[in-house]
Design a protein around this motif. Structure first.
Motif, PDB file in Angstrom:
ATOM      1  N   GLU A 141       6.331   9.604  -7.627  1.00 25.96           N
ATOM      2  CA  GLU A 141       6.808   9.802  -6.261  1.00 25.96           C
ATOM      3  C   GLU A 141       7.482   8.556  -5.685  1.00 25.96           C
ATOM      4  O   GLU A 141       7.600   8.406  -4.474  1.00 25.96           O
ATOM      5  CB  GLU A 141       5.658  10.249  -5.356  1.00 25.96           C
ATOM      6  CG  GLU A 141       5.171  11.652  -5.684  1.00 25.96           C
ATOM      7  CD  GLU A 141       4.042  12.123  -4.791  1.00 25.96           C
ATOM      8  OE1 GLU A 141       3.590  11.328  -3.948  1.00 25.96           O
ATOM      9  OE2 GLU A 141       3.607  13.273  -4.933  1.00 25.96           O
ATOM     10  N   SER A 142       7.940   7.674  -6.562  1.00 25.23           N
ATOM     11  CA  SER A 142       8.623   6.476  -6.072  1.00 25.23           C
ATOM     12  C   SER A 142      10.000   6.821  -5.521  1.00 25.23           C
ATOM     13  O   SER A 142      10.527   6.103  -4.671  1.00 25.23           O
ATOM     14  CB  SER A 142       8.736   5.427  -7.187  1.00 25.23           C
ATOM     15  OG  SER A 142       9.322   5.988  -8.345  1.00 25.23           O
ATOM     16  N   SER A 163       0.819  -1.215   0.000  1.00 22.41           N
ATOM     17  CA  SER A 163       0.000   0.000   0.000  1.00 22.41           C
ATOM     18  C   SER A 163       0.850   1.262   0.000  1.00 22.41           C
ATOM     19  O   SER A 163       0.336   2.360  -0.215  1.00 22.41           O
ATOM     20  CB  SER A 163      -0.930   0.016   1.226  1.00 22.41           C
ATOM     21  OG  SER A 163      -0.209   0.180   2.426  1.00 22.41           O
ATOM     22  N   ASN A 164       2.161   1.126   0.234  1.00 24.66           N
ATOM     23  CA  ASN A 164       3.051   2.281   0.258  1.00 24.66           C
ATOM     24  C   ASN A 164       3.873   2.445  -1.007  1.00 24.66           C
ATOM     25  O   ASN A 164       4.668   3.382  -1.098  1.00 24.66           O
ATOM     26  CB  ASN A 164       3.992   2.194   1.464  1.00 24.66           C
ATOM     27  CG  ASN A 164       3.376   2.785   2.705  1.00 24.66           C
ATOM     28  OD1 ASN A 164       3.425   3.988   2.930  1.00 24.66           O
ATOM     29  ND2 ASN A 164       2.759   1.935   3.520  1.00 24.66           N
ATOM     30  N   ILE A 165       3.720   1.546  -1.969  1.00 31.08           N
ATOM     31  CA  ILE A 165       4.362   1.765  -3.256  1.00 31.08           C
ATOM     32  C   ILE A 165       3.323   2.371  -4.205  1.00 31.08           C
ATOM     33  O   ILE A 165       2.164   2.531  -3.845  1.00 31.08           O
ATOM     34  CB  ILE A 165       4.958   0.463  -3.831  1.00 31.08           C
ATOM     35  CG1 ILE A 165       3.854  -0.564  -4.156  1.00 31.08           C
ATOM     36  CG2 ILE A 165       5.963  -0.146  -2.872  1.00 31.08           C
ATOM     37  CD1 ILE A 165       4.389  -1.808  -4.861  1.00 31.08           C
ATOM     38  N   CYS A 166       3.764   2.728  -5.394  1.00 33.74           N
ATOM     39  CA  CYS A 166       2.888   3.501  -6.291  1.00 33.74           C
ATOM     40  C   CYS A 166       2.292   2.684  -7.420  1.00 33.74           C
ATOM     41  O   CYS A 166       1.730   3.256  -8.364  1.00 33.74           O
ATOM     42  CB  CYS A 166       3.671   4.681  -6.871  1.00 33.74           C
ATOM     43  SG  CYS A 166       4.364   5.753  -5.612  1.00 33.74           S
ATOM     44  N   VAL A 223      17.071   3.976 -10.855  1.00 38.37           N
ATOM     45  CA  VAL A 223      17.313   4.856  -9.711  1.00 38.37           C
ATOM     46  C   VAL A 223      16.026   5.504  -9.203  1.00 38.37           C
ATOM     47  O   VAL A 223      15.913   5.845  -8.022  1.00 38.37           O
ATOM     48  CB  VAL A 223      18.361   5.934 -10.082  1.00 38.37           C
ATOM     49  CG1 VAL A 223      17.753   7.002 -10.979  1.00 38.37           C
ATOM     50  CG2 VAL A 223      18.957   6.572  -8.843  1.00 38.37           C
ATOM     51  N   ASN A 224      15.037   5.658 -10.079  1.00 40.13           N
ATOM     52  CA  ASN A 224      13.784   6.300  -9.668  1.00 40.13           C
ATOM     53  C   ASN A 224      12.770   5.311  -9.102  1.00 40.13           C
ATOM     54  O   ASN A 224      11.939   5.692  -8.273  1.00 40.13           O
ATOM     55  CB  ASN A 224      13.147   7.036 -10.855  1.00 40.13           C
ATOM     56  CG  ASN A 224      11.867   7.754 -10.467  1.00 40.13           C
ATOM     57  OD1 ASN A 224      11.879   8.716  -9.710  1.00 40.13           O
ATOM     58  ND2 ASN A 224      10.728   7.268 -10.970  1.00 40.13           N
ATOM     59  N   VAL A 225      12.853   4.055  -9.540  1.00 31.40           N
ATOM     60  CA  VAL A 225      11.815   3.090  -9.163  1.00 31.40           C
ATOM     61  C   VAL A 225      12.369   1.935  -8.344  1.00 31.40           C
ATOM     62  O   VAL A 225      12.014   1.747  -7.177  1.00 31.40           O
ATOM     63  CB  VAL A 225      11.073   2.542 -10.409  1.00 31.40           C
ATOM     64  CG1 VAL A 225      10.010   1.537  -9.983  1.00 31.40           C
ATOM     65  CG2 VAL A 225      10.455   3.684 -11.206  1.00 31.40           C
ATOM     66  N   THR A 231      12.578   8.275   4.895  1.00 32.29           N
ATOM     67  CA  THR A 231      12.626   7.792   3.514  1.00 32.29           C
ATOM     68  C   THR A 231      12.944   8.918   2.541  1.00 32.29           C
ATOM     69  O   THR A 231      13.816   8.789   1.670  1.00 32.29           O
ATOM     70  CB  THR A 231      11.281   7.150   3.133  1.00 32.29           C
ATOM     71  OG1 THR A 231      11.041   6.019   3.964  1.00 32.29           O
ATOM     72  CG2 THR A 231      11.291   6.706   1.676  1.00 32.29           C
ATOM     73  N   MET A 232      12.229  10.048   2.680  1.00 31.88           N
ATOM     74  CA  MET A 232      12.452  11.165   1.763  1.00 31.88           C
ATOM     75  C   MET A 232      13.855  11.737   1.916  1.00 31.88           C
ATOM     76  O   MET A 232      14.465  12.186   0.943  1.00 31.88           O
ATOM     77  CB  MET A 232      11.402  12.251   1.998  1.00 31.88           C
ATOM     78  CG  MET A 232      10.013  11.872   1.520  1.00 31.88           C
ATOM     79  SD  MET A 232       8.834  13.241   1.653  1.00 31.88           S
ATOM     80  CE  MET A 232       9.526  14.424   0.495  1.00 31.88           C
TER      81      MET A 232
END
Length: 534
Positions: free
Chosen positions: A284-285, A18-21, A143-145, A117-118
């Motif tokens: 926003e991954s 539920s926390n991934i996109c 790197v983004n995902v 995390t951010m």
């Protein structure tokens, strides 16, 4: 209730998922699978009690009606609150109000995880810049995902597993220890906590003539017995009539034309749609404080840029650089900006004099206004209105309510998003600005504010609990009851309304939501322990 290792693993996996996109996108996942309304159903299914899971999850969800994720700020993690609160309540056999008391600290802990995390994902930005400089477009998705997903999923799974494993095994002892006055005090505390969600929600909608409708919705439920669905339908019609729409309001929509002739010269409609989905799925991954959605925007543009500049490596590198800079806006309007940028890149390839500064100016100029309108429409209008309707159904044990909510939200959200994508690509930024300046969005927001205030008034009656337990008894006969003899005689549900407005007043003065939450919990626990509130 005995809980197995497999059940704990499944609950932890659900929290990670539920926390991934993917598959519903960053906003789609956060607004559906990450809601306690939906998480309660899933945890209930895992623990073999879906009905009670739905009821508990729906009630927890009320606390988070006013939680808005904007600008990288997440005051509390509703997903962890819903999963953990429901799990511990079912395992320990606790009532709904006690579940609320357990859920809130878990939500605050989850928000700390999000900040970490951010912050940690900022360290991936230099790696992305290095690969962009080297022209390694295929590594942007890595790197983004993939790197962020794997790292944060492993961390969240381990933390969730540890909390559930040790917490679940101790729940029987904890429940026995908390029995009696302490458990009653936790129930009192939980009954007061929904006032926080309603009060924080009022920060964004309790304004202008919409204020009156909070009290009208409250009175309609208190005296006429209307439930939240009836209030929503009734006041939705009234809101449209009060605000009023004219043909001029829709003129901007009818004047939208496909003014851009240079469409689909290097890319296809299928390519554009795939990039738009990549934007929603992964914008926003790798969300971080340095670039926000910057790497996500670049990742979405890369497949288009590779086709447009397939014979020009230097131009491809230059394009990736300008689209990986700081960017942060609403998800649907961000897709519209992606469409505009795709069109501009095609025109530039065809020889149009479009400098790098034009892309930077367009994105920086549009992202602020688009975030203001888009976040309001999705997070202040669509999300809470749909939530309230289906929370009411779920609180009555309707296990289909979370599924219906998810389907309806995603249908509306993605339908509007696809429409905005095509406006951006075919009509350009000028038409978009005309749309935003037309005034119709302001009227839609006002309608939603009126409807939202009315529904919040109904929610106060239905879900906020605050009843004095002060009586005078003579020779076994009750001669005075503070609640029924004073407050109910003046106005039924008077104390829940005063508590909610107190939360709103504190929030409006700038008191942090976490401080309000802890103060409410402390007040409820003390009053419950003293037996003054039941």
């Amino acid at each position: 209730m005995n809980v197995s290792i497999l059940q704990i693993c499944l609950i932890a996996l659900w929290y990670c998922f539920s926390n991934i996109c993917w598959p519903f996108g960053s906003m789609g996942q956060w607004a559906t699978l990450n809601r306690p309304l939906v998480g309660g159903l899933v945890v209930g299914l895992i623990l073999n009690d879906p009905v009670q899971g739905v009821i508990i999850g729906a009630t927890i969800n009320i606390i988070y009606l006013g939680i808005i994720s904007a600008g990288g700020s997440l005051p509390s993690d509703s997903g962890m609150a819903g999963v953990m609160g429901t799990a511990f309540a079912l395992i320990g056999g606790l009532d709904v109000n006690a579940a609320l008391a357990l859920a809130v600290p878990m939500g605050l802990f989850g928000s700390v995880l999000e900040v970490i995390t951010m912050t940690g994902q900022c360290f991936l930005v230099p790696l992305a810049d290095k690969w962009i400089e080297e022209g390694k477009a295929n590594r942007i998705k890595l790197v983004n995902v993939w790197i962020p997903y794997v790292v944060k999923s492993v961390i969240r799974f381990v933390i969730c597993f540890i909390i559930l494993y040790f917490g679940a095994s101790a729940m029987d002892n904890v429940t026995e220890m908390l029995s009696g006055r302490v458990l009653d005090a936790l129930s009192v505390m939980g009954g007061m906590l929904p006032a926080i969600g309603v009060g924080l929600m009022l920060l964004t909608i309790f304004k202008g003539r919409a204020r009156l409708f909070l009290f009208l919705g409250f009175l309609a439920t208190s005296f006429l017995g209307l439930n939240t669905i009836a209030v929503a339908l009734t006041f939705g019609i009234i809101a449209v009539l009060v605000v009023g729409f004219t043909p001029d309001d829709f003129a901007a929509f009818s004047n939208i034309e496909e003014t851009n002739d240079a469409t689909y010269k290097f890319i296809s409609k299928k390519d554009l749609t795939r990039s738009w989905l990549n934007w929603h799925w992964f914008c926003e991954s790798c969300y971080n404080y340095e670039r926000m959605q910057g790497l996500g925007f670049c990742n979405a543009m890369v497949p288009l840029l590779k086709k447009i500049y397939k014979d020009d490596q230097e131009a491809l590198i230059s394009a990736m650089k300008r689209h990986s800079m700081f960017f942060n806006t609403d998800h649907n309007f961000g897709g519209m900006i992606l469409g505009i940028c795709a069109s501009m890149e095609e025109q530039r390839k065809l020889g149009a004099d479009i400098p790098d500064e034009a892309f930077v100016s367009l994105k920086s100029g549009l992202m602020g206004p688009c975030a203001g309108v888009g976040d309001t429409l999705s997070q202040v209008v669509l999300l809470p209105v749909l939530s309230v309707i289906f929370i009411n159904l779920a609180s009555q044990g309707a296990v289909w309510a979370p599924v219906a909510y998810t389907v309806l939200f995603l249908g509306i959200f993605y339908g509007v998003g696809y429409w905005l994508l095509n406006i951006g690509y075919k009509s350009g930024g000028e038409t978009v600005l005309k749309l935003m300046e037309s005034g119709i969005f302001d009227k839609v927001i006002e309608v939603a504010s009126i409807l939202g205030c009315a529904v919040m008034g109904a929610l106060v009656c239905s879900f906020v609990s605050f009843n004095w337990n002060v009586t005078m008894v003579t020779e076994g006969v009750e001669i005075f009851n503070l609640q029924t003899g004073v407050f109910d005689a003046i106005l039924p549900n008077m104390m829940p309304l005063l508590l909610t407005m107190g939360v709103y007043g504190l929030a409006k003065k700038g008191v942090k939501s976490s401080h309000i939450t802890f103060a409410t919990m402390a007040l409820g626990f003390v009053l419950g322990m003293l037996g003054l509130v039941a």
